[in-house]
Design a protein around this motif. Structure first.
Motif, PDB file in Angstrom:
ATOM      1  N   THR A 289      -3.868   3.520   0.163  1.00 22.70           N
ATOM      2  CA  THR A 289      -2.598   3.512  -0.571  1.00 22.70           C
ATOM      3  C   THR A 289      -1.939   4.886  -0.497  1.00 22.70           C
ATOM      4  OG1 THR A 289      -3.716   4.056  -2.638  1.00 22.70           O
ATOM      5  CG2 THR A 289      -3.296   1.728  -2.202  1.00 22.70           C
ATOM      6  N   GLU A 290      -0.610   4.852  -0.569  1.00 24.91           N
ATOM      7  CA  GLU A 290       0.169   6.101  -0.560  1.00 24.91           C
ATOM      8  C   GLU A 290       1.256   5.962  -1.611  1.00 24.91           C
ATOM      9  OE1 GLU A 290       3.642   8.109   2.190  1.00 24.91           O
ATOM     10  OE2 GLU A 290       2.111   6.876   3.179  1.00 24.91           O
ATOM     11  N   ILE A 291       1.371   6.957  -2.477  1.00 29.67           N
ATOM     12  CA  ILE A 291       2.391   6.913  -3.522  1.00 29.67           C
ATOM     13  C   ILE A 291       3.277   8.140  -3.418  1.00 29.67           C
ATOM     14  CG2 ILE A 291       0.806   7.928  -5.233  1.00 29.67           C
ATOM     15  CD1 ILE A 291       2.331   6.322  -7.369  1.00 29.67           C
ATOM     16  N   ARG A 292       4.583   7.910  -3.414  1.00 26.47           N
ATOM     17  CA  ARG A 292       5.565   9.000  -3.499  1.00 26.47           C
ATOM     18  C   ARG A 292       6.245   8.885  -4.852  1.00 26.47           C
ATOM     19  NH1 ARG A 292       9.350   8.370   1.814  1.00 26.47           N
ATOM     20  NH2 ARG A 292       7.740   7.802   3.329  1.00 26.47           N
TER      21      ARG A 292
ATOM     22  N   ARG B  40       0.822  -1.212   0.000  1.00 25.58           N
ATOM     23  CA  ARG B  40       0.000   0.000   0.000  1.00 25.58           C
ATOM     24  C   ARG B  40       0.859   1.267   0.000  1.00 25.58           C
ATOM     25  NH1 ARG B  40      -2.789  -3.408  -1.300  1.00 25.58           N
ATOM     26  NH2 ARG B  40      -4.882  -3.992  -0.601  1.00 25.58           N
ATOM     27  N   ARG B  41       2.139   1.165   0.366  1.00 27.76           N
ATOM     28  CA  ARG B  41       3.045   2.332   0.320  1.00 27.76           C
ATOM     29  C   ARG B  41       4.041   2.114  -0.814  1.00 27.76           C
ATOM     30  NH1 ARG B  41       3.252   1.191   5.836  1.00 27.76           N
ATOM     31  NH2 ARG B  41       5.473   0.662   5.705  1.00 27.76           N
ATOM     32  N   ILE B  42       3.873   2.908  -1.864  1.00 28.51           N
ATOM     33  CA  ILE B  42       4.623   2.703  -3.110  1.00 28.51           C
ATOM     34  C   ILE B  42       5.513   3.916  -3.386  1.00 28.51           C
ATOM     35  CG2 ILE B  42       4.442   2.208  -5.575  1.00 28.51           C
ATOM     36  CD1 ILE B  42       3.109   0.045  -3.909  1.00 28.51           C
ATOM     37  N   LEU B  43       6.741   3.651  -3.778  1.00 25.61           N
ATOM     38  CA  LEU B  43       7.623   4.691  -4.316  1.00 25.61           C
ATOM     39  C   LEU B  43       7.691   4.504  -5.826  1.00 25.61           C
ATOM     40  CD1 LEU B  43       9.777   6.960  -4.141  1.00 25.61           C
ATOM     41  CD2 LEU B  43      11.492   5.137  -3.847  1.00 25.61           C
ATOM     42  N   HIS B  44       7.329   5.550  -6.568  1.00 26.35           N
ATOM     43  CA  HIS B  44       7.456   5.516  -8.027  1.00 26.35           C
ATOM     44  C   HIS B  44       8.775   6.167  -8.402  1.00 26.35           C
ATOM     45  CE1 HIS B  44       6.038   7.057 -12.211  1.00 26.35           C
ATOM     46  NE2 HIS B  44       6.769   5.981 -12.326  1.00 26.35           N
ATOM     47  N   LEU B  45       9.725   5.364  -8.868  1.00 25.21           N
ATOM     48  CA  LEU B  45      11.004   5.882  -9.346  1.00 25.21           C
ATOM     49  C   LEU B  45      10.822   6.203 -10.826  1.00 25.21           C
ATOM     50  CD1 LEU B  45      13.879   6.548  -8.514  1.00 25.21           C
ATOM     51  CD2 LEU B  45      14.530   4.195  -9.088  1.00 25.21           C
ATOM     52  N   ALA B  46      10.578   7.487 -11.092  1.00 21.34           N
ATOM     53  CA  ALA B  46      10.134   7.937 -12.417  1.00 21.34           C
ATOM     54  C   ALA B  46      11.312   8.431 -13.248  1.00 21.34           C
ATOM     55  CB  ALA B  46       9.109   9.060 -12.256  1.00 21.34           C
ATOM     56  N   ALA B  47      11.309   8.084 -14.524  1.00 18.77           N
ATOM     57  CA  ALA B  47      12.344   8.559 -15.449  1.00 18.77           C
ATOM     58  C   ALA B  47      12.215  10.073 -15.621  1.00 18.77           C
ATOM     59  CB  ALA B  47      12.208   7.862 -16.784  1.00 18.77           C
ATOM     60  N   ASP B  48      13.297  10.780 -15.387  1.00 22.39           N
ATOM     61  CA  ASP B  48      13.298  12.239 -15.510  1.00 22.39           C
ATOM     62  C   ASP B  48      13.558  12.610 -16.973  1.00 22.39           C
ATOM     63  OD1 ASP B  48      13.241  14.903 -14.975  1.00 22.39           O
ATOM     64  OD2 ASP B  48      15.165  14.974 -13.927  1.00 22.39           O
TER      65      ASP B  48
ATOM     66  N   VAL C 239       9.047  -0.433  -4.685  1.00 18.27           N
ATOM     67  CA  VAL C 239       9.541   0.601  -5.602  1.00 18.27           C
ATOM     68  C   VAL C 239       9.164   0.192  -7.020  1.00 18.27           C
ATOM     69  CG1 VAL C 239      11.537   1.895  -6.434  1.00 18.27           C
ATOM     70  CG2 VAL C 239      11.498   1.060  -4.070  1.00 18.27           C
ATOM     71  N   VAL C 240       8.363   1.034  -7.678  1.00 14.50           N
ATOM     72  CA  VAL C 240       7.949   0.804  -9.062  1.00 14.50           C
ATOM     73  C   VAL C 240       8.832   1.669  -9.956  1.00 14.50           C
ATOM     74  CG1 VAL C 240       6.078   1.051 -10.741  1.00 14.50           C
ATOM     75  CG2 VAL C 240       5.579   0.253  -8.410  1.00 14.50           C
ATOM     76  N   CYS C 241       9.615   1.030 -10.809  1.00 15.62           N
ATOM     77  CA  CYS C 241      10.591   1.753 -11.637  1.00 15.62           C
ATOM     78  C   CYS C 241      10.108   1.817 -13.082  1.00 15.62           C
ATOM     79  CB  CYS C 241      11.947   1.070 -11.577  1.00 15.62           C
ATOM     80  SG  CYS C 241      12.603   0.890  -9.893  1.00 15.62           S
ATOM     81  N   ASP C 242      10.342   2.959 -13.720  1.00 16.12           N
ATOM     82  CA  ASP C 242       9.928   3.167 -15.109  1.00 16.12           C
ATOM     83  C   ASP C 242      10.766   2.384 -16.105  1.00 16.12           C
ATOM     84  OD1 ASP C 242       7.783   4.831 -14.705  1.00 16.12           O
ATOM     85  OD2 ASP C 242       8.827   6.689 -15.223  1.00 16.12           O
ATOM     86  N   ASP C 243      11.869   1.786 -15.643  1.00 15.76           N
ATOM     87  CA  ASP C 243      12.834   1.198 -16.556  1.00 15.76           C
ATOM     88  C   ASP C 243      13.680   0.206 -15.757  1.00 15.76           C
ATOM     89  OD1 ASP C 243      14.554   1.838 -19.270  1.00 15.76           O
ATOM     90  OD2 ASP C 243      15.877   1.536 -17.567  1.00 15.76           O
ATOM     91  N   ASP C 244      14.149  -0.846 -16.391  1.00 12.26           N
ATOM     92  CA  ASP C 244      14.960  -1.839 -15.685  1.00 12.26           C
ATOM     93  C   ASP C 244      16.274  -1.255 -15.176  1.00 12.26           C
ATOM     94  OD1 ASP C 244      12.974  -3.632 -16.295  1.00 12.26           O
ATOM     95  OD2 ASP C 244      14.148  -4.800 -17.729  1.00 12.26           O
TER      96      ASP C 244
END
Length: 338
Positions: A214-217, A183-191, A246-251
């Protein structure tokens, strides 16, 4: 208007008439009957008259395959993904007697030098990734028959757009993590200022917003292992409850997240689960192997070339996004109770 001093293009006619470039080609090439309505055809003809548009005979020769050469514009070749796109495009091109020139934008994104004395004289058409769209202006690729990959179909520069179903991939990731209890997610987003990454963020936020509690950062990072490491350490040491996934935009971003977690004394997936997107060779080199979304890069390239051939022949390209698949491996597990 900025374009008033330049010769109007078929893209200008398409925008004025509210139709695709493919529809303009059909109407002005008198191949529209049974494909577009009489009303649409008249709207295209009227827009062409008002703009003073005249088909460029040189461009017409290009569309007929005079040079039989296509330019594939991609970001810098930092992963094997775009090599797969090239392989698929070249395979289809070869079956139709075309060659494909691969042109990586030197900085990955942003302007690029023209690789030809005159791209319009040397090329039949262009296939371009949205991440390298800025390079098109410099090479005048936007004045040629153009197919955009991984691009917003509503605002595409091209006569056609081909996409992987990344939105569904993001939904699959979210469903997987929610199903495990995260429920606590970190989105590691491509800049990277690109539609595909903006869409990933929107899809993830929308899916998580529908689940209470849920909580997303979000932490933005350049697509590099070092950049991802730095961003992940900063996000996980910030005040407040630590994210459990941690949800990553890319491998490649996921590989940086792994290093950050080890630096912080945390284990994958015991303490924090990690997901990627691409299913590069890197995904199975990591330990534990990475849960990620498999993208069919070669099919992507094939569809891009098939769409360009359709545009060159004044046909409507096949529609529908290319399916993607979540591959579950050892980097995800239920969160520890806390």
């Amino acid at each position: 208007m900025a374009r008033s001093s330049t010769r109007p293009t078929s893209r200008d006619v398409a925008q004025a008439a509210g139709v695709s470039q493919a529809a303009v080609s059909l109407v002005l090439g008198d191949k529209w009957r049974g494909r577009v309505s009489e009303t649409t055809a008249e709207r295209v003809r009227e827009a062409a008259r008002e703009l003073g548009y005249r088909p460029n005979l040189a461009a017409r020769n290009l569309r007929l395959g005079r040079t039989r050469t296509v330019l594939l514009v991609v970001p810098a070749l930092t992963t094997e993904f775009f090599a797969g796109v090239y392989t698929g495009a070249a395979r289809v091109a070869a079956r139709h007697g075309f060659g494909v020139v691969l042109y990586p934008s030197p900085e990955g994104i942003g302007p690029a030098r023209n690789p030809f004395a005159s791209a319009q004289a040397a090329l039949d058409g262009v296939i371009a990734s949205s991440m390298a769209a800025d390079a098109l202006t410099a090479i005048r690729g936007d004045q040629l028959p153009l197919v955009m990959l991984d691009s917003d179909p509503e605002g595409s520069l091209g006569a056609a757009t081909v996409n992987l179903d990344i939105a569904d991939g993001v939904r699959q990731v979210a469903e997987h993590l929610l199903g495990l209890g995260h429920r606590r997610i970190l989105h590691l987003a491509a800049d990277v200022p690109s539609w595909t990454f903006e869409m990933r963020a929107r899809q993830l936020a929308a899916r998580l917003a529908g689940v209470p509690g849920t909580e997303i950062r979000t932490a933005a990072a350049p697509i590099s292992i070092e950049g991802a490491l730095t961003a992940t350490v900063a996000a996980l040491t910030a005040p407040g409850p630590r994210p459990t996934a941690v949800v990553c935009d890319d491998d490649k971003l996921a590989a940086g997240a792994y290093k950050a977690l080890r630096r912080l004394g945390l284990r994958v997936p015991d303490d924090v689960s990690v997901t990627g997107l691409d299913d590069l060779a890197l995904a199975t080199a990591l330990d534990p192997e990475l849960t990620t979304v498999r993208l069919d890069a070669e099919r992507f390239g094939e569809r891009g070339m098939e769409a360009l051939l359709a545009v060159l022949e004044s046909r409507e390209p096949d529609g529908g996004d290319i399916p993607v698949e979540l591959v579950v491996r050892g980097s995800t597990a239920p969160p520890r109770s806390s």
